[in-house]
Design an enzyme around this catalytic site. Structure first.
Site, short mmCIF file in Angstrom:
data_model
loop_
_atom_site.label_atom_id
_atom_site.label_comp_id
_atom_site.label_asym_id
_atom_site.label_seq_id
_atom_site.Cartn_x
_atom_site.Cartn_y
_atom_site.Cartn_z
N ASP A 1 0.83 -1.20 0.00
CA ASP A 1 0.00 0.00 0.00
C ASP A 1 0.87 1.26 0.00
O ASP A 1 1.88 1.33 0.71
CB ASP A 1 -0.86 -0.04 1.28
CG ASP A 1 -1.92 1.04 1.34
OD1 ASP A 1 -2.82 1.01 0.49
OD2 ASP A 1 -1.86 1.90 2.23
N GLU B 1 1.41 -0.53 -4.99
CA GLU B 1 0.43 0.53 -5.25
C GLU B 1 1.21 1.82 -5.21
O GLU B 1 1.60 2.31 -4.16
CB GLU B 1 -0.67 0.56 -4.18
CG GLU B 1 -1.76 1.53 -4.57
CD GLU B 1 -2.30 2.38 -3.42
OE1 GLU B 1 -3.38 2.92 -3.58
OE2 GLU B 1 -1.63 2.51 -2.39
#
Ligand code: GLC
Length: 540
Positions: A200, A267
């Protein structure tokens, strides 16, 4: 070639997937019971978004314990059963690693609040004195991605940095304790059998020394994200090499992939292709999400440019394609019609590389309207009620029946995690499984064909049959050939020079003309009667 280079990975958002215990919130046992939907669809892997203990200030991306399971989602044993079932079904499973920030309820942050400025506990986060005569101004001009300043002041006058919600304090990645604790988190989930990680906010862990101002215009031009003092810093790369070494060497429990086959996907909101490619150099991540493709307009020139640039960027891994995620507006709504979303799916699934699907995309769900009093996304409050946020793509999946909760839960409809709209009966998995023209049937047929005809080289550019200025896109990857009409007029596909025989279309064809917003797949194989023959797909 590794499995992830051509993988179709299904993003599972657990609170909205399937509920097993009737409390209205999806859970791990519910996901386990419904994993066969993903296997039947024809995906190869599942990425499950955070299921860790969390006060839910940001849908679970505010984590209070990185190696626990949220009580409303189940137990560690439930996770073990989920992964065992995934592996039994032949699905790989990857989990989210959220290293940029913790929850403000994480014991580290609670310790930091209780400790004095300058203490080791504060050193795990980014605490700073403020500016102004009495420190009443934030330490710099950084803005939170959810709106407002990226700083919050605590009782003793110091400020802490949060690039997202105030309940998500950013960690200090130059702190040795933080660094080693996250290596332990990787090992913990590898020991439980995961096949990899989605990392993330992988572009933001390190902030420029001295925390300089970003200056006016921050967040306005994503192509320049790499110039921001809180994005894309050089120190990220040695860290990712360290993690790669852990993945490559930590022993693999039975059922999971061998160490060298583990996937790490970033990401990363880095839009300059050359900068993004640095995350997927050999020895770092395998892949990075291709947000340029997700955000591309329904326009042949723009899509062609994004496809060409994505595939020509250097880097060791393979390119990813995605049309949706838990953060994005559903493609049916974003692109403007169900027909376009179906055509876009065939376009994406014919490209060389990996495709990431988000739950509900295979059902053609539109963005749902979530009433003000049910909105959970922090964007709503942080934007002063101007941005409704991402909840419209996070409402629970409809499985069966004509009314909420559509088989998602045994709870009353008003108790579902987010409210489902009326009128979703035709979108349910059950209804669509019985309809050969449904979006579910289209995805199943496409994934079957794609698997039967893998790209010979998932990192190579497709063979183009269309020119950059054409109102359509036509290309082949191995035996699979795709034509998409993005123009306003019908296209006689037989004049586009594509070889092969039609096997699947995203909408009704009219003889050999392809209506606007429609895609067609052809197979260019020598033996039309062979196992790869006409019956793989469906032509309307
Ligand atoms: C990622 C997640 C998003 C979350 C953010 C902060 O972008 O996909 O849902 O809000 O990180 O953790």
């Amino acid at each position: 070639m590794s499995w992830w280079q051509e993988t179709v990975c299904y993003e599972l958002y657990p609170r909205a997937f399937a509920d097993s215990d009737g409390d209205g919130t999806g859970d791990l046992a519910g996901a386990t019971a419904r994993l066969d939907h993903i296997a039947e669809l024809g995906a190869d892997a599942v990425w499950i978004t955070p299921f860790y203990p969390s006060p839910l200030a940001d849908g679970g991306y505010d984590i209070a314990d990185h190696t626990g399971v949220a009580p409303d989602l189940g137990t560690t044993e439930d996770f073990d059963r989920l992964i065992a079932r995934a592996h039994d079904l032949g699905l790989k499973l990857i989990v989210d690693l959220v290293p940029n920030h913790t929850s403000d309820r994480h014991p580290w942050f609670q310790d930091a609040l209780a400790a004095a400025p300058g203490s080791a506990a504060r050193g795990r986060y980014l605490f700073r004195p403020g500016r102004g005569a009495s420190g009443e101004l934030p330490p710099n001009d950084w803005q939170s991605a959810f709106g407002g300043p990226a700083w919050t002041r605590v009782a003793d006058g110091e400020w802490y940095c949060h690039l997202h919600a105030p309940e998500q304090p950013d960690l200090n990645w130059r702190d040795g304790h933080v660094r080693s604790a996250f290596t332990d988190v990787l090992r913990y989930w590898l020991d439980r059998g995961v096949d990899g990680f989605r990392v993330d906010v992988a572009h933001a862990l390190f902030k420029a020394e001295g925390l300089p101002d970003a200056g006016p215009g921050q967040h306005q031009d994503p192509l320049r994200n790499h110039l921001m003092p809180y994005y894309d810093q050089e120190e990220l790369h040695p860290l990712y090499r360290e993690w790669r070494a852990v993945l490559d060497t930590h022993p693999a429990p039975p059922g999971s992939v061998p160490p060298q086959d583990r996937l790490m996907v970033a990401e990363s909101a880095v839009f300059d292709p050359a900068r993004l490619a640095r995350y997927i150099r050999p020895g770092e991540m395998n892949q990075a999400f291709n947000f340029a493709f997700l955000e591309a307009a329904w326009d042949p020139q723009e899509l062609r440019r994004v496809i060409d640039t994505s595939l020509s960027a250097p880097g060791g891994g393979s390119v990813t394609w995605l049309l949706s995620s838990h953060d994005a507006v559903r493609p049916v709504t974003r692109l403007g019609s169900a027909g376009r979303a179906r055509a876009a799916a065939l376009l994406m699934l014919a490209l060389p590389g990996s495709a990431y699907l988000y739950q509900g995309e295979e059902l053609g769900l539109p963005q749902a309207f979530v009433p003000d009093d049910r909105i959970r996304d922090p964007l709503w409050e942080r934007s002063g009620h101007t941005d409704r946020g991402r909840d419209g793509s996070r409402v629970p999946l409809p499985w069966s029946g004509d009314h909420p909760p559509y088989g998602f839960t045994a709870a009353a409809p008003e108790r579902t995690w987010l409210p489902q709209p009326d009128g979703w009966g035709p979108y349910t998995v059950l209804a669509q499984a019985q309809d050969p023209d449904s979006t579910l049937a289209l995805y199943r047929a496409a994934l079957r064909l794609r698997r039967a005809h893998p790209a010979p080289d998932p990192t190579a550019a497709p063979r183009w049959y269309s020119a950059p200025g054409d109102p359509h896109l036509a290309f082949g990857r191995g035996a699979l050939v795709c034509v998409v009409n993005l123009g306003t007029r019908p296209l006689t596909w037989s004049t586009t020079g594509v070889p092969g025989r039609p096997v699947l279309a995203s909408g009704p064809l009219d003889g050999d003309t392809l209506p606007p917003d429609t895609a067609l797949w052809l197979l260019d194989t020598p033996d039309p009667q062979g196992p790869e023959g006409e019956h793989d797909g469906r032509i309307h």
